[in-house]
Design a protein around this motif. Structure first.
Motif, PDB file in Angstrom:
ATOM      1  N   GLY A  26       6.671   4.971   0.633  1.00 38.71           N
ATOM      2  CA  GLY A  26       6.017   5.553   1.798  1.00 38.71           C
ATOM      3  C   GLY A  26       4.569   5.136   1.920  1.00 38.71           C
ATOM      4  N   SER A  27       4.180   4.735   3.141  1.00 36.25           N
ATOM      5  CA  SER A  27       2.798   4.335   3.423  1.00 36.25           C
ATOM      6  C   SER A  27       2.244   5.193   4.545  1.00 36.25           C
ATOM      7  N   THR A  28       1.415   6.162   4.175  1.00 34.90           N
ATOM      8  CA  THR A  28       0.766   6.993   5.177  1.00 34.90           C
ATOM      9  C   THR A  28      -0.730   7.040   4.896  1.00 34.90           C
ATOM     10  N   GLY A  29      -1.504   7.267   5.941  1.00 38.35           N
ATOM     11  CA  GLY A  29      -2.950   7.339   5.770  1.00 38.35           C
ATOM     12  C   GLY A  29      -3.506   6.014   5.274  1.00 38.35           C
ATOM     13  N   THR A  30      -4.325   6.060   4.223  1.00 39.41           N
ATOM     14  CA  THR A  30      -4.926   4.836   3.696  1.00 39.41           C
ATOM     15  C   THR A  30      -3.885   3.905   3.083  1.00 39.41           C
ATOM     16  N   TYR A  31      -2.723   4.456   2.694  1.00 40.59           N
ATOM     17  CA  TYR A  31      -1.673   3.603   2.133  1.00 40.59           C
ATOM     18  C   TYR A  31      -0.982   2.758   3.200  1.00 40.59           C
ATOM     19  N   ALA A  32      -1.343   2.959   4.446  1.00 42.49           N
ATOM     20  CA  ALA A  32      -0.865   2.074   5.506  1.00 42.49           C
ATOM     21  C   ALA A  32      -1.910   1.029   5.877  1.00 42.49           C
ATOM     22  N   THR A  60      -5.854   0.057   3.829  1.00 41.47           N
ATOM     23  CA  THR A  60      -6.516  -0.591   2.692  1.00 41.47           C
ATOM     24  C   THR A  60      -5.729  -0.482   1.393  1.00 41.47           C
ATOM     25  N   GLU A  61      -4.852   0.510   1.239  1.00 41.34           N
ATOM     26  CA  GLU A  61      -4.035   0.632   0.033  1.00 41.34           C
ATOM     27  C   GLU A  61      -2.629   0.078   0.253  1.00 41.34           C
ATOM     28  N   LEU A  62      -2.369  -0.510   1.420  1.00 42.19           N
ATOM     29  CA  LEU A  62      -1.027  -1.008   1.713  1.00 42.19           C
ATOM     30  C   LEU A  62      -0.594  -2.084   0.723  1.00 42.19           C
ATOM     31  N   PHE A  63      -1.535  -2.843   0.194  1.00 39.77           N
ATOM     32  CA  PHE A  63      -1.178  -3.904  -0.743  1.00 39.77           C
ATOM     33  C   PHE A  63      -0.433  -3.363  -1.952  1.00 39.77           C
ATOM     34  N   LYS A  64      -0.665  -2.086  -2.323  1.00 37.36           N
ATOM     35  CA  LYS A  64       0.061  -1.503  -3.453  1.00 37.36           C
ATOM     36  C   LYS A  64       1.536  -1.299  -3.106  1.00 37.36           C
ATOM     37  N   CYS A  65       1.809  -0.784  -1.913  1.00 35.22           N
ATOM     38  CA  CYS A  65       3.202  -0.598  -1.492  1.00 35.22           C
ATOM     39  C   CYS A  65       3.907  -1.937  -1.384  1.00 35.22           C
ATOM     40  N   LEU A  98      10.567   1.011   3.736  1.00 35.10           N
ATOM     41  CA  LEU A  98       9.145   1.354   3.731  1.00 35.10           C
ATOM     42  C   LEU A  98       8.886   2.228   4.955  1.00 35.10           C
ATOM     43  N   LEU A  99       8.586   3.493   4.717  1.00 39.70           N
ATOM     44  CA  LEU A  99       8.266   4.426   5.795  1.00 39.70           C
ATOM     45  C   LEU A  99       6.759   4.391   5.996  1.00 39.70           C
ATOM     46  N   ILE A 100       6.313   4.032   7.186  1.00 43.57           N
ATOM     47  CA  ILE A 100       4.901   3.753   7.395  1.00 43.57           C
ATOM     48  C   ILE A 100       4.426   4.330   8.719  1.00 43.57           C
ATOM     49  N   ASP A 101       3.218   4.888   8.733  1.00 44.94           N
ATOM     50  CA  ASP A 101       2.727   5.524   9.955  1.00 44.94           C
ATOM     51  C   ASP A 101       1.777   4.629  10.757  1.00 44.94           C
ATOM     52  N   ASP A 102       1.549   3.406  10.283  1.00 43.78           N
ATOM     53  CA  ASP A 102       0.681   2.480  11.011  1.00 43.78           C
ATOM     54  C   ASP A 102       1.091   1.064  10.608  1.00 43.78           C
ATOM     55  N   THR A 103       1.661   0.313  11.548  1.00 47.71           N
ATOM     56  CA  THR A 103       2.200  -1.008  11.222  1.00 47.71           C
ATOM     57  C   THR A 103       1.203  -2.141  11.472  1.00 47.71           C
ATOM     58  N   SER A 104      -0.021  -1.824  11.872  1.00 54.03           N
ATOM     59  CA  SER A 104      -0.954  -2.867  12.290  1.00 54.03           C
ATOM     60  C   SER A 104      -1.384  -3.788  11.153  1.00 54.03           C
ATOM     61  N   CYS A 105      -1.231  -3.358   9.905  1.00 53.27           N
ATOM     62  CA  CYS A 105      -1.673  -4.181   8.774  1.00 53.27           C
ATOM     63  C   CYS A 105      -0.521  -4.902   8.073  1.00 53.27           C
ATOM     64  N   LEU A 106       0.699  -4.758   8.572  1.00 53.79           N
ATOM     65  CA  LEU A 106       1.833  -5.400   7.922  1.00 53.79           C
ATOM     66  C   LEU A 106       1.792  -6.915   8.110  1.00 53.79           C
ATOM     67  N   TYR A 154       9.928   5.897  -5.056  1.00 54.51           N
ATOM     68  CA  TYR A 154       8.861   5.561  -6.002  1.00 54.51           C
ATOM     69  C   TYR A 154       7.528   5.591  -5.258  1.00 54.51           C
ATOM     70  N   ASP A 155       6.527   6.201  -5.880  1.00 54.53           N
ATOM     71  CA  ASP A 155       5.175   6.115  -5.338  1.00 54.53           C
ATOM     72  C   ASP A 155       4.735   4.654  -5.329  1.00 54.53           C
ATOM     73  N   CYS A 156       3.771   4.342  -4.476  1.00 54.11           N
ATOM     74  CA  CYS A 156       3.375   2.945  -4.298  1.00 54.11           C
ATOM     75  C   CYS A 156       2.537   2.384  -5.443  1.00 54.11           C
ATOM     76  N   ASP A 157       2.022   3.229  -6.334  1.00 54.38           N
ATOM     77  CA  ASP A 157       1.241   2.696  -7.460  1.00 54.38           C
ATOM     78  C   ASP A 157       2.132   2.380  -8.657  1.00 54.38           C
ATOM     79  N   VAL A 158       3.310   1.853  -8.358  1.00 52.07           N
ATOM     80  CA  VAL A 158       4.294   1.449  -9.361  1.00 52.07           C
ATOM     81  C   VAL A 158       4.552  -0.046  -9.209  1.00 52.07           C
ATOM     82  N   LEU A 159       4.724  -0.736 -10.327  1.00 54.23           N
ATOM     83  CA  LEU A 159       5.153  -2.124 -10.315  1.00 54.23           C
ATOM     84  C   LEU A 159       6.388  -2.267 -11.205  1.00 54.23           C
TER      85      LEU A 159
END
Length: 382
Positions: free
Chosen positions: A87-93, A95-100, A119-127, A204-209
């Motif tokens: 899931g990518s919401t807020g900053t994870y969509a 500047t933090e999107l690179f983690k997802c 990937l559930l995301i609330d802002d697709t402009s950075c994809l 899985y949270d996005c801070d996982v590899l």
């Protein structure tokens, strides 16, 4: 090669050198300039402090097996009934999107998964659609979600977010920027976004590899079908850690709904009082601990916080038998941002680009308060 389901949603003035108000305006401008300068100075100090605060312990570069080679498409596994969800919401969509993106890329190109990824995301402009296509998995689904999805009415008919009802300015400001804890309610809504053929969803949270080559094969050898039952509808790795969990269609829906409602309620202004937030794991514990109405995922599915030891030469080793490593802010503080950066760069992920994994104090504050920077990349050392 991936699916994209879209839901659209001067003043002019003059002054005269002979004006009697000239001196007053000059003092006003001087005062304003001093205030703005002071604020900028404070921000710079916070920023500089935040950089050093993440280097509590300095280790040399982690020693890792080479994983930069991408797996051939024919080697990717797909059981046809399981989906991995992020899931990518807020900053994870933004500047933090690179983690997802890095989490998904590592799942495919290192873990060896060729099945459904959502990937559930609330802002697709950075994809970056070109990057997603390069992963050679046509089953990556990008699902734009309604930014107000968590504003729906609760089971008792009340509005979950209480945006306009709060008399507390701090709460009202936080709620209007969709703070981090509320944005996490997306993980409780994952089943309603999946196609009918998906039986199991693993969050899985996005801070996982996914760090071990072909480790998804080991996951599938430890099936989830006997773990998730009507009495234990949600499976977690260990006690009250919800950075990953597994659920099943038709079995887990009601439990997820109850968890979502409780999270929104417990983070409403009336319930918070003077607390800044109530984390999702605390809500989970309150709901399910008394009757232990939850199960445990098989070990191969766990996301694990890496442990390490120092070799005589000062090198940092980690347990390379772990599939999903959880690189939290706590790990950043413990190992130091430079060591963690060397670790994540060793995986050869294109999604990481030049972004720095461990955030500065200021960047963490942006995430916590749901604030978004007007660009998609992470500034150097930010």
């Amino acid at each position: 090669n991936f699916s994209l389901m879209m839901q659209r949603e001067t003043n002019n003035g003059s002054s005269s050198s002979s004006s009697p108000f000239r001196g007053r305006y000059s003092r006003l401008y001087s005062t304003s300039f001093a205030v703005v300068g002071s604020i900028l100075l404070i921000l710079i100090c916070i920023y500089n402090f935040s950089q050093s605060s993440f280097i509590i312990e300095t280790f040399s570069s982690p020693v890792l097996p080479s994983t930069s080679a991408k797996l051939p498409l024919s080697d990717l596994l797909n059981d046809g009934k399981t989906a991995f969800v992020f899931g990518s919401t807020g900053t994870y969509a933004r500047t933090e999107l690179f983690k997802c993106m890095s989490a998904i890329e590592s799942l495919i190109t290192i873990g060896g998964w060729g099945g459904d990824v959502y990937l559930l995301i609330d802002d697709t402009s950075c994809l970056n659609s070109k990057m997603i296509s390069s992963w050679n998995n046509k089953n990556v689904h990008i699902i734009p979600i309604n930014r107000a999805h968590s504003r729906r009415k609760l089971s008792n008919g009340t509005i979950g977010l209480e945006y306009s009802n709060s008399t507390n300015i701090r709460h009202r400001n936080l709620l209007n920027t969709q703070p981090f804890e509320r944005s996490m309610s997306i993980k409780m809504s994952i089943l309603k976004y999946l196609k009918p053929s998906v039986q199991y969803a693993v969050w899985y949270d996005c801070d996982v590899l996914f760090a071990k080559p072909n480790c998804v094969k080991e996951m599938l050898q430890q099936p989830l079908d006997t773990i998730i039952t009507k009495d234990k509808p949600i499976a977690i790795p260990f006690e009250f850690h919800v950075g990953s969990f597994a659920v099943k269609q038709g079995i887990s829906n009601a439990a997820l709904h109850a968890w979502n409602d409780a999270l929104l309620h417990d983070n409403s202004p009336s319930a918070l009082g003077d607390k800044p937030s109530t984390p999702d794991y605390q809500v989970f514990k309150k709901l399910f601990a008394e009757n232990q109405s939850y199960g445990f995922m098989p070990e191969a599915w766990h996301d694990k916080i890496i442990t390490s030891q120092l070799a005589p030469n000062g090198s940092l080793y980690w347990n390379s038998t772990v599939c999903a490593i959880h690189l939290t802010n706590g790990r950043c503080r413990y190992f130091g941002g430079d060591a963690v950066q060397t670790l994540v760069q060793s995986f050869g992920l294109t999604s990481l680009a030049r972004n720095r994994w461990c955030p500065s104090l200021l960047r963490r504050k942006f995430k916590s308060y749901g604030l978004k920077l007007p660009f998609c990349w992470t500034p150097p050392n930010f």
